[in-house]
Design an enzyme around this catalytic site. Sequence first.
Site: not given
Ligand code: NAP
Length: 266
Positions: A156, A151, A234, A62, A102, A66
């Site tokens: 990205r 995004n 989710g 996680t 996912d 990843k």
């Molecule tokens: P990540 O790789 O850190 O990516 C985070 C994303 O969120 C990036 O696109 C980032 O934009 C954006 N972001 C963060 N803060 C923001 C804000 N204040 N305003 C606008 N955009 C913002 O994280 P990830 O692995 O993709 O995970 C994302 C979320 O999905 C997490 O909360 C995770 O817990 C959840 N998730 C849930 C499941 C499930 O099974 N339910 C599975 C996977 C992930 P930038 O590129 O501009 O930084």
Amino acid sequence: MPDRYAVIGNPVAHSKSPWIHAQFARATGENLEYGSIEAPADGFVRAVEAFRAQGGKGLNVTLPFKAEAFRLCAGTSARAAAAQAVNTLVLDRGKPWGDNTDGVGLVRDLGTNLGRRLAGARVLLMGAGGAAQGVLAPLAEAGVEQIVVANRTLPRAQALAARVRGASACSYEALAGQSFDLVVNATSAGLSGDLPPLPKGLFRPGAFAYEMVYGRDTAFLAMARAAGAGTSDGLGMLVEQAAESFQIWRGIRPETGAVLAALRAQ
Ligand code: NAP
């Protein structure tokens, strides 16, 4: 001796994966234990190797590892290669092999658990991190009419959309005047109480909003409800992606309905 699995991330203390996999193991009669490993930001590969050296058979990966897990693998599934992100590591069949569950988790939750029709839908995917990478191709392949990736950091989104046929990218500002049947929030903004700057009129009549963050009522869910959209967090995706990982490791698909219902009741 039970076979050993774990979820690895940072932070990882909040993870529901150990509980979910314990239910799957009990229901299927599989002899395994599933723990959690908090790896330091610069210590992911070391932590994986240590777990493997102790006989660990598989890991769920996680945030934020990843992409690093993808680079660590000697081979991957086609869907992990498309995502360039791995959330499931197989460690007991030679060199580390990776998959990404996912996308199938999200598509199953939307289609099977929530009864949403993806075919012909106009979809907005918010975010371009590990989660968005994992779900874009499976969503596109589910027969959607169009899929747009938005995004905060536009390059990205552009790089991600360029890898999937039929997907396009834009900034949040450029969404003004556009509307969608399904809006998936794959950003982590909800974890800090934030909401990407979404224009009014985003939701078509009968539209659905899916928040990947689970277990909390985020600003995105509140905004979608106020706009008249159906909503889900989710949690179902979490359970469905876990079931797919379990099947990859053990060759048995666990039932998800009772586990999801028990989690919802917690
Ligand atoms: P990540 O790789 O850190 O990516 C985070 C994303 O969120 C990036 O696109 C980032 O934009 C954006 N972001 C963060 N803060 C923001 C804000 N204040 N305003 C606008 N955009 C913002 O994280 P990830 O692995 O993709 O995970 C994302 C979320 O999905 C997490 O909360 C995770 O817990 C959840 N998730 C849930 C499941 C499930 O099974 N339910 C599975 C996977 C992930 P930038 O590129 O501009 O930084």
